[in-house]
Write a protein that holds these residues in place. Sequence first.
Motif, mmCIF file in Angstrom:
data_model
loop_
_atom_site.group_PDB
_atom_site.id
_atom_site.type_symbol
_atom_site.label_atom_id
_atom_site.label_comp_id
_atom_site.label_asym_id
_atom_site.label_seq_id
_atom_site.Cartn_x
_atom_site.Cartn_y
_atom_site.Cartn_z
ATOM 1 N N GLU A 175 0.699 -1.264 0.022
ATOM 2 C CA GLU A 175 0.051 0.061 -0.019
ATOM 3 C C GLU A 175 0.822 1.252 0.064
ATOM 4 O O GLU A 175 0.670 2.223 -1.001
ATOM 5 N N SER A 176 1.997 1.407 0.759
ATOM 6 C CA SER A 176 2.757 2.377 0.892
ATOM 7 C C SER A 176 3.530 2.606 -0.346
ATOM 8 O O SER A 176 3.703 3.625 -0.950
ATOM 9 N N THR A 177 4.134 1.626 -0.936
ATOM 10 C CA THR A 177 4.729 1.783 -2.209
ATOM 11 C C THR A 177 3.777 2.272 -3.266
ATOM 12 O O THR A 177 4.444 2.867 -4.419
ATOM 13 N N ASP A 178 2.764 1.752 -3.406
ATOM 14 C CA ASP A 178 1.892 2.044 -4.513
ATOM 15 C C ASP A 178 1.629 3.673 -4.431
ATOM 16 O O ASP A 178 1.371 4.148 -5.447
ATOM 17 N N ARG A 179 1.347 4.088 -3.023
ATOM 18 C CA ARG A 179 0.894 5.387 -2.909
ATOM 19 C C ARG A 179 1.979 6.372 -3.299
ATOM 20 O O ARG A 179 2.097 7.108 -4.057
ATOM 21 N N LEU A 180 3.290 5.826 -3.028
ATOM 22 C CA LEU A 180 4.548 6.682 -3.423
ATOM 23 C C LEU A 180 4.846 6.548 -4.760
ATOM 24 O O LEU A 180 5.227 7.737 -5.457
ATOM 25 N N ASP A 181 4.650 5.442 -5.507
ATOM 26 C CA ASP A 181 4.873 5.449 -6.950
ATOM 27 C C ASP A 181 3.949 6.149 -7.723
ATOM 28 O O ASP A 181 4.136 6.812 -8.911
ATOM 29 N N ASP A 182 2.647 6.367 -7.111
ATOM 30 C CA ASP A 182 1.749 7.346 -7.681
ATOM 31 C C ASP A 182 2.104 8.640 -7.681
ATOM 32 O O ASP A 182 1.930 9.464 -8.756
ATOM 33 N N THR A 183 2.762 9.008 -6.508
ATOM 34 C CA THR A 183 3.160 10.365 -6.385
ATOM 35 C C THR A 183 4.254 10.588 -7.063
ATOM 36 O O THR A 183 4.411 11.732 -7.927
ATOM 37 N N LEU A 184 5.361 9.653 -7.275
ATOM 38 C CA LEU A 184 6.220 9.919 -8.189
ATOM 39 C C LEU A 184 5.884 10.238 -9.700
ATOM 40 O O LEU A 184 6.737 10.902 -10.613
ATOM 41 N N GLU A 185 4.982 9.410 -10.112
ATOM 42 C CA GLU A 185 4.722 9.602 -11.522
ATOM 43 C C GLU A 185 4.023 10.840 -11.939
ATOM 44 O O GLU A 185 4.076 11.280 -13.225
ATOM 45 N N HIS A 186 3.764 11.532 -11.113
ATOM 46 C CA HIS A 186 3.238 12.953 -11.325
ATOM 47 C C HIS A 186 4.088 14.179 -10.767
ATOM 48 O O HIS A 186 3.513 15.236 -10.503
ATOM 49 N N THR A 187 5.223 13.816 -10.594
ATOM 50 C CA THR A 187 6.309 14.717 -10.205
ATOM 51 C C THR A 187 7.351 15.027 -11.338
ATOM 52 O O THR A 187 7.698 14.007 -11.783
ATOM 53 N N SER A 188 8.051 16.156 -11.349
ATOM 54 C CA SER A 188 9.021 16.269 -12.205
ATOM 55 C C SER A 188 10.367 15.547 -11.479
ATOM 56 O O SER A 188 10.385 15.681 -10.106
ATOM 57 N N SER A 189 11.453 15.635 -12.276
ATOM 58 C CA SER A 189 12.684 14.834 -11.738
ATOM 59 C C SER A 189 13.640 15.828 -11.152
ATOM 60 O O SER A 189 14.731 15.706 -11.734
ATOM 61 N N ASN A 190 13.320 16.604 -10.136
ATOM 62 C CA ASN A 190 14.305 17.317 -9.513
ATOM 63 C C ASN A 190 14.605 17.092 -8.074
ATOM 64 O O ASN A 190 13.664 15.975 -7.384
ATOM 65 N N THR A 191 15.433 17.687 -7.408
ATOM 66 C CA THR A 191 15.944 17.171 -6.218
ATOM 67 C C THR A 191 14.757 17.217 -4.923
ATOM 68 O O THR A 191 14.338 16.406 -4.360
ATOM 69 N N PHE A 192 14.114 18.622 -5.030
ATOM 70 C CA PHE A 192 12.872 18.817 -4.235
ATOM 71 C C PHE A 192 11.823 17.791 -4.091
ATOM 72 O O PHE A 192 11.392 17.395 -3.362
ATOM 73 N N ASN A 193 11.466 17.704 -5.428
ATOM 74 C CA ASN A 193 10.335 16.810 -5.479
ATOM 75 C C ASN A 193 10.660 15.347 -5.009
ATOM 76 O O ASN A 193 9.703 14.498 -4.471
ATOM 77 N N ALA A 194 11.920 15.156 -5.115
ATOM 78 C CA ALA A 194 12.352 13.561 -4.585
ATOM 79 C C ALA A 194 12.344 13.522 -3.212
ATOM 80 O O ALA A 194 11.884 12.604 -2.562
ATOM 81 N N VAL A 195 12.917 14.811 -2.594
ATOM 82 C CA VAL A 195 12.823 14.928 -1.045
ATOM 83 C C VAL A 195 11.416 14.835 -0.638
ATOM 84 O O VAL A 195 10.882 14.124 0.519
ATOM 85 N N SER A 196 10.511 15.613 -1.314
ATOM 86 C CA SER A 196 9.065 15.904 -0.826
ATOM 87 C C SER A 196 8.340 14.447 -1.035
ATOM 88 O O SER A 196 7.659 13.987 -0.022
#
Length: 351
Positions: A175-196
Amino acid sequence: MGSSERNESLESSGTEIGDRTGPLARVREWILVEGDRLLITILLSSVTFFLLLALNELEFIAFVNSGSMTRLASGMIAGTFSLVTLVVSINQLILSQEFATAGEVRDELDGVMDFRHDLEERTGVPASPAAPTRILEVLVEAVRRRADELAEAVAGHEDAAFEARVNRYVASVRESTDRLDDTLEHTSSNTFNAVSASLQYDNGRQVYVARTLRGRYADELSDEQREAVDELIGTLQLFDVAQEHFKTTYLQRELTRFSQLTIYSGFPAILSAIIVALVYADFGGASINVASLPVVVSALITVVISPLALLVSYILRTATVARRSASVGPMLPQKDPDDGSFEGSLEEGQE
């Protein structure tokens, strides 16, 4: 403690850092983390400008006393100088971390290459990605795969209660990995988005639960099952390393950017404070029309406090990121003491 409470203790998700429910929580999250820092600075400055005008209209404050305004201008000049000096000190501290000998640079490079080698070895990718969010995507997929392998390894275990506990844990990891994977799909590839995005993942609790399961049931685990648990723990720990690396890089870049913007806004702020003092320097009172005085002085004061607004907007985010990622590994400072002890739950759950 009831069985439902014991089962909840075995869940790894808990109250994940970064969960946002409700409009007020989303607004708070936008102000603290997600919102553009320059936009928040402009909003704070605008609120100050209109607040001063509103207070003047309500006759709560006035801009006609030359002595008071001159003293205020002197204080603003001194305060702005102090703020700029503080920011320069912060910038020097950041720069001091960038000075390194050839040996130190080599050690740092070796550490990064070792991390990438471990990442490739544990995830099975031929070459680790360069973008921070893509690295997290690879790690999330590896964690999900290791969790599935653990569930397969304990399938048919002679202790049905232990198998059920592992399955609950694996379900929470999925459940946690699916939620994070969904978040990552909608973020750009910069350092702050990775941290957030990584702050939303309850990695510490997952490591904590996996280590406890391995320790409590060490005698009942086969070599294959123990290896599956160790592989999952190792991948989760690699996620910790990536998160800390991205956080350090982000904070260095963020504070450096803040230093630059403060220097840019510091000169206009000091100049505006000087103009306020000069406006009231005439013995006959203010040198501009009384009707336009509130707007002009409010605008000048807004420019003066812009470095402070910048400080507030940047420190809010850096402090929030640092607080939410203060612990490394299975240390849970955000855990409510009233939630009970996971170890105690295991003891009561054993037959």
